[in-house]
Design an enzyme around this catalytic site. Structure first.
Site, mmCIF file in Angstrom:
data_model
loop_
_atom_site.group_PDB
_atom_site.id
_atom_site.type_symbol
_atom_site.label_atom_id
_atom_site.label_comp_id
_atom_site.label_asym_id
_atom_site.label_seq_id
_atom_site.Cartn_x
_atom_site.Cartn_y
_atom_site.Cartn_z
ATOM 1 N N HIS A 177 0.788 -1.236 0.000
ATOM 2 C CA HIS A 177 0.000 0.000 0.000
ATOM 3 C C HIS A 177 0.821 1.287 0.000
ATOM 4 O O HIS A 177 0.322 2.342 -0.404
ATOM 5 C CB HIS A 177 -0.928 0.015 1.224
ATOM 6 C CG HIS A 177 -2.202 0.762 1.004
ATOM 7 N ND1 HIS A 177 -2.274 1.921 0.259
ATOM 8 C CD2 HIS A 177 -3.464 0.532 1.427
ATOM 9 C CE1 HIS A 177 -3.522 2.360 0.238
ATOM 10 N NE2 HIS A 177 -4.267 1.541 0.929
ATOM 11 N N TYR A 185 -14.716 5.840 8.471
ATOM 12 C CA TYR A 185 -13.705 6.310 7.512
ATOM 13 C C TYR A 185 -14.141 5.906 6.111
ATOM 14 O O TYR A 185 -14.346 4.727 5.825
ATOM 15 C CB TYR A 185 -12.371 5.648 7.856
ATOM 16 C CG TYR A 185 -11.176 6.040 7.015
ATOM 17 C CD1 TYR A 185 -10.131 6.753 7.578
ATOM 18 C CD2 TYR A 185 -11.056 5.656 5.683
ATOM 19 C CE1 TYR A 185 -9.007 7.091 6.831
ATOM 20 C CE2 TYR A 185 -9.951 5.992 4.927
ATOM 21 C CZ TYR A 185 -8.924 6.703 5.511
ATOM 22 O OH TYR A 185 -7.817 7.037 4.769
ATOM 23 N N THR A 228 -4.929 10.619 -0.520
ATOM 24 C CA THR A 228 -6.288 10.399 -0.022
ATOM 25 C C THR A 228 -6.652 11.409 1.061
ATOM 26 O O THR A 228 -5.797 12.075 1.633
ATOM 27 C CB THR A 228 -6.442 8.979 0.563
ATOM 28 O OG1 THR A 228 -5.526 8.833 1.668
ATOM 29 C CG2 THR A 228 -6.168 7.926 -0.491
#
EC number: 2.3.1.21
Length: 776
Positions: A474, A590, A603
């Site tokens: 990630h 979230y 993000t």
């Protein structure tokens, strides 16, 4: 079988008559072709760098400007050098070596080039200012105001022609730093439904104190960074959220992407790997040549940042005791392959070209046919990447820094990507859809904990029955970037590349193709002890994960749009209703949004548990005491609120990245803030993300509805929470990926899945679409 084929370029022997050279022409030919390939790539990169560097101008534009300027000055009898060489001649002997005509030509070229550069600079500045305006996001869906149309026309005018992937990077605006006052206001609004009056008053007092005292000082440093750095968030986000995490990245950070849901192109594992690997390498070639088009919003007018593509290939996360680093190499001609505890290095080029699908299948067949046993310690070696980071960092420094181990580790870490030929069967089974999909998701998320190299930018996984998928690290990029690659791969296979009737890749095997190279390891007993410890940690984590996949096909975005409601807002509100029914309470939620409207944006968080959403959920829990009309009004209010929050997050006015950076600055300054501590350590018990389908033109789901992917998912963020990923496919399908931990008595992924399906249905019933259709 799959052993190293070492080509010797030449041999020599000493004889009484002298030295006898025996040249291997084939080896020299391969060396020549390899060098030619490398130089071509360098030239393409140089050319693309020039094209991107002068965008929205172009080299042809320079030629036009120079010729036009020279022609006009020639007929007007004007000195194009504007007296430049006469002035230079006083200090430097430049003009003495040039004739008057040469001075005219050189002067004209210099002045026209300066004019061309100035025009480019002005166009970039104007375009950056235009892209800083986000008023178009607030228009009602389906309508475009006159001001937006004029703005779109100006953007098109200053955007240039035929942009490449990185063309807009220097024209994107910087991420703005929101005022502390606005962030405090939005934060308090976001936590109001989660706190009773006493807790809220206390938090309100802490926020006001922070806003008045410490906040402005921290804000000053953030403003300074925003002026100096390309993005005031992204480097800190990558380092502190990802690379400094010392726990396992498997499950906690890595995420996965699935294959087609209903289509099984071939059951030959090697063939599916052949087409898949070839498609991925084709995508890398397009990426190297900058042939991938930038991603746009609003009728291909608003470009998104493309920076995350830079580290997609040839990248690996390297463990460190305090912080990991990302290692990226510009060129990699091989992939690393794992099968039944053995590692292989497979070159992707031969005869100066990329291997064809059937040739790659041939290499995979050789690996699958290998009956040799793993070397001592080799089988579970990759478990080091699945466990805690500090033991892996120490083991890497102690056991993999020299000799065979270093060479083999380099082959893995510097590979274009990692491939696992899995020895299990995974697929969607119509006769057992729940268990088959849940097992498939868990296999992609963590596998056996030792058959994925979790540090690689992504793992391409091909199962024994021909199903495939991805597992992605990630830190280097977010899911939409990997999703873009995966959409291309799925579109190539099976439609464009295809298979023969017997399930093999099209084409013929290569008669002289050197086989894969088996990597050699010398894993000591001490190192094997560390591997066993990491594997134990990883297996405990993997066994605790509860995954559940729901192909929700009762309705999709088609019916939701008929309700004049945003599909994403509809789903997010349904998740809130489902969570309240599941746990009997609301929680901090979230939802991932992107900030790629700005340079190097990643993000932002949409806090989708709002006062409006909670009011709607409570109305749904009161049986018949609230009318349908009132529930519908509350639902529309909640959807509108959610859309506004999403717009704020996308345009740099979110809450959480600003608070995160303020907290980091406070730590750098040695200042303690009780407010920031409480904010940053609040658990996200419901973490959600939509996986967008970006290249809709690659899939004609109307004519071929079977070509739908299952989407992808991730692990739970909180020990007592849920992770939910969803993908909207076509007009009638939404796939949900739910994860939680079995060890928590509060969560159950299957139970939550049932609540999601019921919430979606109950919300749609409020609109009474069937009654309206009957009346018509």
């Amino acid at each position: 079988m799959a052993e190293a084929h070492q080509a010797v370029a030449f041999q020599f022997t000493v004889t009484p008559d002298g030295i006898d050279l025996q040249l291997c022409h084939e080896a020299l030919r391969q060396i020549y072709l390899s060098g030619l390939h490398s130089w071509k790539k360098r030239f393409v990169r140089f050319k693309n760098g020039v094209m991107t560097g002068v965008y929205p101008g172009s080299p042809s534009g320079l030629l036009v400007v120079v010729v036009s300027y020279m022609s006009s000055t020639k007929y007007a009898q004007i000195d194009p050098g504007l007296g430049l060489f006469a002035k230079l001649g006083k200090h430097l002997p430049v003009s003495t070596y040039m004739s008057e005509e040469t001075q005219r030509v050189v002067g004209g070229v210099l002045v026209s080039t300066g004019l061309w550069v100035s025009v480019i600079f002005v166009m970039r500045s104007v375009l950056k200012s235009l892209l800083s305006w986000h008023g178009w996001m607030h228009a009602r869906h389906g309508s475009v105001s006159m001001s937006t149309r004029i703005w779109m026309l100006l953007v098109k005018l200053f955007s240039g022609r035929k942009p490449m992937l990185y063309s807009f990077q220097s024209s994107l605006p910087r991420l703005p730093v929101p005022p502390v006052k606005d962030t405090m206001k939005r934060y308090l609004e976001s936590v109001r439904p989660l706190m009773d009056d006493d807790k809220y008053k206390r938090m309100e007092a802490l926020a006001k104190d922070f806003e008045k005292n410490l906040g402005p000082r921290l804000q000053w440093y953030l403003k300074l960074k925003s002026w100096w750095a390309s993005n005031y968030v992204s480097d800190w986000w990558e380092e502190y959220i990802y690379l400094r995490g010392r726990g396992p990245i498997m499950v906690n950070s890595n995420y996965y992407a699935m294959d087609f849901l209903y289509v099984f192109p071939t059951h030959r594992q090697a063939a599916r790997a052949g087409n898949g690997i070839h498609s991925i390498m084709l995508y890398r070639r397009r990426l190297d040549r900058a042939q991938i088009k930038p991603i746009f919003l609003l009728e291909d007018r608003v470009p998104l940042c493309s920076a995350q593509w830079e580290r997609m290939f040839n990248t690996s996360r390297v463990p460190g005791e305090e912080s990991d680093t990302l290692q990226h190499v510009n060129e990699s001609k091989h992939i690393a392959v794992y099968h039944k505890g053995r590692f292989y290095k497979v070159y992707m080029f031969y005869d100066g070209r990329l291997l064809l699908p059937r040739e790659i299948e041939q290499q995979m067949e050789r690996i699958l046919a290998d009956t040799s046993e793993p070397q001592p310690g080799e089988q579970y070696l990759a478990a080091l990447t699945a466990g805690d980071r500090i033991p892996w960092a120490k083991a890497r420094a102690e056991y993999f820094s020299k000799g065979k181990n270093k060479q083999s580790l380099d082959a893995v870490e510097k590979a274009a990507f990692f491939v696992t030929l899995d020895d299990t069967d995974q697929h969607y089974d119509p006769d057992d859809p729940v268990h088959s999909l849940d097992s498939y998701a868990k296999s992609l998320l963590h596998g056996k904990c030792h058959d994925r190299w979790f540090d690689k930018s992504f793992n391409f996984i091909v199962f024994k029955n021909g199903t495939m998928g991805l597992n992605a690290e990630h830190s280097w990029a977010d899911a939409p970037i990997v999703g873009h690659l995966w959409e291309y791969v799925l579109s190539q296979d099976p439609v464009n590349l295809g298979y023969n009737e017997d399930g093999h890749c099209k084409g013929k095997p290569h008669p002289n193709l050197p086989g894969p190279q088996r990597l050699q390891w010398e894993v000591s007993e001490d190192c094997q002890t560390v591997i066993s410890s990491s594997l134990k940690v990883a297996q405990a984590l993997a066994d605790d994960v509860d995954c559940h996949i729901i192909p929700f096909n009762k309705f999709g975005k088609g019916l939701i749009k008929r309700c004049r409601t945003s599909p994403d807002a509809f789903i997010q509100i349904a998740l809130q209703l489902a969570h309240f029914r599941d746990k009997g309470k609301f929680c901090l939620t979230y939802e991932a949004s992107m900030t790629r409207l700005f340079r190097e944006g990643r993000t932002e968080t949409v806090r989708s548990c709002t006062n409006e959403t909670c009011a709607f959920v409570r109305s749904m829990m009161r049986d018949e005491t609230v009318s349908r009309e009132e529930r519908l009004r509350l639902l529309k209010d909640a959807a509108e609120k959610h859309q506004n929050l999403y717009r704020l997050a996308m345009t740099g006015c979110g809450i959480d990245r600003h608070l995160f950076c303020l907290y980091l600055v406070s730590k750098y300054l040695g200042e303690d803030s009780e407010f920031l501590k409480e904010v940053l350590f609040e658990p996200w018990r419901l973490s959600t993300s939509q996986t967008p389908l970006q290249q809709v033109d690659l899939f004609n789901l109307k004519e071929h509805p079977e070509l739908v992917t299952s989407g992808g998912g991730f692990g739970p963020v909180a020990d007592d929470g849920y992770g939910v990923s969803y993908i909207i496919l076509g007009e009638d399908l939404i796939n949900f990926h739910i994860s939680s931990k079995r060890s928590s008595p509060e969560t159950d992924s299957h139970r939550f899945g049932s609540n999601i399906k019921q919430a979606m249905t109950d919300m749609l019933d409020l609109f009474q679409l069937n009654d309206k259709k009957a009346k018509k």
